[in-house]
Design an enzyme around this catalytic site. Structure first.
Site, mmCIF file in Angstrom:
data_model
loop_
_atom_site.group_PDB
_atom_site.id
_atom_site.type_symbol
_atom_site.label_atom_id
_atom_site.label_comp_id
_atom_site.label_asym_id
_atom_site.label_seq_id
_atom_site.Cartn_x
_atom_site.Cartn_y
_atom_site.Cartn_z
ATOM 1 C CG MET A 27 -6.009 33.468 -10.992
ATOM 2 S SD MET A 27 -6.202 33.947 -9.278
ATOM 3 C CE MET A 27 -5.909 35.761 -9.336
ATOM 4 N N GLY A 28 -7.564 33.952 -15.502
ATOM 5 C CA GLY A 28 -8.361 34.556 -16.625
ATOM 6 C C GLY A 28 -8.339 36.173 -16.819
ATOM 7 C CG HIS A 34 -2.722 36.120 -19.077
ATOM 8 N ND1 HIS A 34 -3.618 37.094 -18.676
ATOM 9 C CD2 HIS A 34 -2.450 35.571 -17.633
ATOM 10 C CE1 HIS A 34 -3.574 37.285 -17.427
ATOM 11 N NE2 HIS A 34 -3.196 36.108 -16.707
ATOM 12 C CD GLN A 58 -4.333 32.568 -5.950
ATOM 13 O OE1 GLN A 58 -4.279 31.742 -6.600
ATOM 14 N NE2 GLN A 58 -3.570 33.884 -6.625
ATOM 15 N N GLY A 147 4.862 34.503 -15.062
ATOM 16 C CA GLY A 147 5.468 35.822 -15.393
ATOM 17 C C GLY A 147 6.184 36.622 -14.217
ATOM 18 C CD GLN A 148 11.508 37.211 -15.277
ATOM 19 O OE1 GLN A 148 11.571 38.062 -16.229
ATOM 20 N NE2 GLN A 148 12.613 36.455 -15.075
ATOM 21 C CG ASP A 150 2.394 38.058 -10.254
ATOM 22 O OD1 ASP A 150 1.887 38.840 -9.312
ATOM 23 O OD2 ASP A 150 1.734 37.876 -11.338
ATOM 24 C CB SER A 186 -6.377 40.588 -14.553
ATOM 25 O OG SER A 186 -5.811 39.429 -15.232
HETATM 26 O O1 PAF Z 1 -0.678 34.316 -11.051
HETATM 27 C C1 PAF Z 1 -2.043 33.987 -11.017
HETATM 28 O O2 PAF Z 1 -2.610 34.258 -12.043
HETATM 29 C C2 PAF Z 1 -2.394 33.047 -9.906
HETATM 30 O O3 PAF Z 1 -1.600 33.255 -8.725
HETATM 31 C C3 PAF Z 1 -1.857 31.575 -10.447
HETATM 32 C C4 PAF Z 1 -0.516 31.188 -10.562
HETATM 33 C C5 PAF Z 1 -2.658 30.957 -11.531
HETATM 34 C C6 PAF Z 1 -2.493 30.577 -9.369
HETATM 35 O O4 PAF Z 1 -3.936 30.865 -8.956
#
Ligand code: PAF
Length: 278
Positions: A27-28, A34, A58, A147-148, A150, A186
């Protein structure tokens, strides 16, 4: 590197790629966490595609969709330096050209969403799975990197891939931490200096829990009490223990236990999550 923001051009560019494709969905507001996913994707694939999309479906009504950090120029630079071939950065209208209340969604079952982050964020994982499935279809990726930090998201995406027979390999990547052990996120940008110090007690709780577990004498209750004491300045949403393979809650901790914490900081109410395998 190509920066693409519409689906037609993305399909065209993907068609022209030769060899394997590693997808890094984001999501930038990219950070070193990242970057570690992108580097791994670059090592294991002929081409890397990064998606940058703050996915509105989401986010809950009272969440931080509007203020979620957006740093496109820095993100593009990081991707370019890391050898990314395509950055896909669509707008919400490109991804959801149809009425948002009339979308076909992928809804994972209650057994995996009605707990931990899914409990306090109803509909969150429907939004995640739906956008990730679209990104898998559009990118035609061989592998996708998550990533782990999440961990529930990773588990649910692995289940979706298995249940729906997606032809893609999910590659889990370890949590990247600051020198002081704060898990990179982020959302760390929201933190005031004073809160950052308080936030460190999340990872401290997890690392102490691991030590207590390894000492062989600590009970789950003792670990929870120690964590609550360390995190008394935070608003703790959950401290939970699941089997890392099944994601079922555990009454007793063992060598398969994943301990997970979600907590909010006192001033900016920033929601942070972290976890550790005991
Ligand atoms: O983990 C994230 O940044 C978001 O949940 C993802 C996997 C890019 C989906 O929008």
């Amino acid at each position: 590197m190509k920066i693409i923001n519409n689906i037609k051009d993305l399909k065209e560019e993907i068609k022209n790629l030769k060899g394997t494709i590693g997808l890094v969905p984001t999501m930038g507001a990219l950070h070193d966490g990242h970057k570690s996913l992108i580097d791994k994707a670059a090592k294991e694939n002929d081409n890397v595609v990064v998606s940058i999309f703050v996915n509105p479906i989401q986010f809950g009504a009272n969440e931080d969709l509007d203020k979620y950090p957006r740093t496109p120029e820095n993100d593009y630079k990081l991707c370019e330096n890391a050898g990314v071939k395509i950055v896909f950065a669509p707008t919400p209208d490109v991804m959801y050209s149809q009425d948002k209340n009339n979308l076909t969604l992928i809804c994972p079952p209650y057994s995996v969403v009605d707990k931990l982050c899914g409990k306090s964020r109803p509909g969150h994982f429907d939004g995640v799975c739906s956008v990730v499935a679209k990104l898998f279809n559009l990118s035609k990726a061989t592998r996708a990197y998550f990533g782990q930090k999440d961990y529930q998201q990773l588990f649910i995406i692995q289940k979706m891939v298995k249940d729906l027979n997606f032809d893609i390999e999910i590659v889990p990547c370890p949590i990247v931490r600051e020198n002081d052990n704060l898990a990179l996120s982020s959302r760390n940008r929201y933190l005031k200096d004073s809160e950052r110090k308080i936030a460190l007690n999340i990872s401290k709780s997890l690392f102490e829990a691991k030590k207590l577990f390894e000492s062989g004498t600590a009970t789950k209750r003792a670990i929870i009490d120690n964590s609550l004491k360390l995190m008394e300045e935070l608003d703790v949403e959950y401290i939970e223990f699941v089997d890392v393979n099944t994601f079922e809650f555990q009454d007793e901790i063992d060598e398969n236990t994943l301990m997970l914490i979600a907590a909010r900081t006192p001033e900016t109410n920033t929601r942070l999550i972290d976890n550790i395998k005991l």
